[in-house]
Design an enzyme around this catalytic site. Structure first.
Site, PDB file in Angstrom:
ATOM      1  N   PRO A   2       0.843  -1.208   0.000  1.00 16.70           N
ATOM      2  CG  PRO A   2      -0.606  -1.501   1.785  1.00 16.70           C
ATOM      3  CD  PRO A   2       0.688  -1.989   1.213  1.00 16.70           C
ATOM      4  CD  GLU A   3       3.886   3.220  -3.744  1.00 15.46           C
ATOM      5  OE1 GLU A   3       4.300   4.378  -3.548  1.00 15.46           O
ATOM      6  OE2 GLU A   3       4.304   2.503  -4.659  1.00 15.46           O
ATOM      7  CG  HIS A  91      -2.959 -14.318   7.346  1.00 13.88           C
ATOM      8  ND1 HIS A  91      -1.866 -14.931   7.899  1.00 13.88           N
ATOM      9  CD2 HIS A  91      -3.188 -14.942   6.155  1.00 13.88           C
ATOM     10  CE1 HIS A  91      -1.447 -15.899   7.079  1.00 13.88           C
ATOM     11  NE2 HIS A  91      -2.232 -15.921   6.023  1.00 13.88           N
ATOM     12  NE  ARG A 110       5.809 -10.710   2.581  1.00 11.48           N
ATOM     13  CZ  ARG A 110       6.686 -10.282   1.688  1.00 11.48           C
ATOM     14  NH1 ARG A 110       6.256  -9.751   0.562  1.00 11.48           N
ATOM     15  NH2 ARG A 110       7.969 -10.362   1.905  1.00 11.48           N
ATOM     16  NE  ARG A 152      21.130  15.102  -0.567  1.00 13.86           N
ATOM     17  CZ  ARG A 152      20.034  14.746   0.104  1.00 13.86           C
ATOM     18  NH1 ARG A 152      19.309  15.645   0.746  1.00 13.86           N
ATOM     19  NH2 ARG A 152      19.663  13.485   0.138  1.00 13.86           N
TER      20      ARG A 152
END
Ligand SMILES: [Zn+2]
Length: 271
Positions: A2-3, A91, A110, A152
């Site tokens: 999930p983002e 789960h 997981r 950078r």
């Protein structure tokens, strides 16, 4: 994984299902997530009411009477609300039973996710205090990125994915945003012009908003169902398209590793 858009979709889907509900019981079936679920939640939460669900980066902040439950979905975590009479699924590691008989369940095959509890300001929590600005925050703007990037040498893509720079721009979104901003992902962040950063800020916000809008169609799924948010349904222009023709110029999309993450770009359109 999930983002940010999927986490925001979860927030919008879950909040109306639990707001103003009072905790009757907390059940921890398996405490060993990324960090152990605090056992004190079993004794502290009952009797408390849920007020709001907000989001900081990919953390969901559930505000209760006397503190905040912080949830991270990790790789495979998801939340759903269903009847406490319905059978627990494989789960389902954590559940909050409400006084009205409904249940908030956390499922994570997981177990890289996290459920934390704090009585203090959640934004000052050790997991959250060092995070960069939200992409939708006014602090994330052209001048900010331009100044931060000077000197950078890191490539612009890992720079954009660094949570100290801005939160919530994952691998897919970084690749797609750099394509739409016509910036090669391999260029040193410090060499990118202010004009290019202006384009980048704009497309990052557009792409994340598009993904949230796409996820919005699945909000009903958080009740009595799999509870999985709709995943990035946008058209992907470069991500996962190595060897295929660029949608703009017919050049073949290239794939490289940058900061250990697979990166896709058009060597012709992105300079
Ligand atoms: Zn191209």
């Amino acid at each position: 994984m999930p983002e940010l858009p999927e986490v925001e979709t979860t927030r919008r889907g879950i909040e109306p299902l639990i707001i103003n509900k009072v905790v009757a019981q907390v059940l921890i079936h398996n405490a060993s997530l990324r960090w152990p679920i605090p056992l004190e939640m079993v004794t502290v939460l009952p009797g408390q009411k849920f007020h709001t669900v907000s989001r900081r980066s990919k953390y969901l902040l559930f505000s209760l009477d006397q503190g905040t439950m912080i949830v991270h979905l990790g790789m495979t975590g998801h939340l759903r609300v269903d009847s406490s009479l319905s059978a627990r699924r494989k789960h389902d590691h954590f559940e909050i039973v409400f006084t009205d008989g409904s249940t908030l369940r956390y499922n994570d095959s997981r177990r890289f996710g996290a459920i934390l509890w704090t009585k203090d300001d959640p934004l000052q929590h050790v997991r959250l205090s060092g995070l960069g600005p939200e992409p939708f925050d006014a602090r994330f703007n052209t001048n900010y990125l331009y100044k931060l990037s000077r000197d950078r040498k890191v490539a612009v893509k890992p720079f954009l994915m660094d949570a100290h720079v801005v939160v919530g721009v994952g691998n897919i979104y970084a690749s797609e945003a750099l394509f739409r901003a016509s910036i090669a992902p391999t260029r040193p962040a410090g060499k990118i012009s202010k004009a290019a950063y202006k384009r980048l800020v704009e497309v990052v916000i557009i792409i994340l908003n598009e993904a949230i809008a796409a996820g919005g169609t699945t909000i009903r799924d958080f009740a009595n169902s799999e509870g999985k948010p709709g995943y990035f349904k946008q058209e992907l222009r470069v991500y996962g398209r190595a060897g295929q023709k660029c949608t703009d110029c017919d050049t073949l999309i290239k794939q490289v590793k940058l900061g250990q993450r697979t990166t896709y770009y058009c060597p012709c359109c992105q300079k």
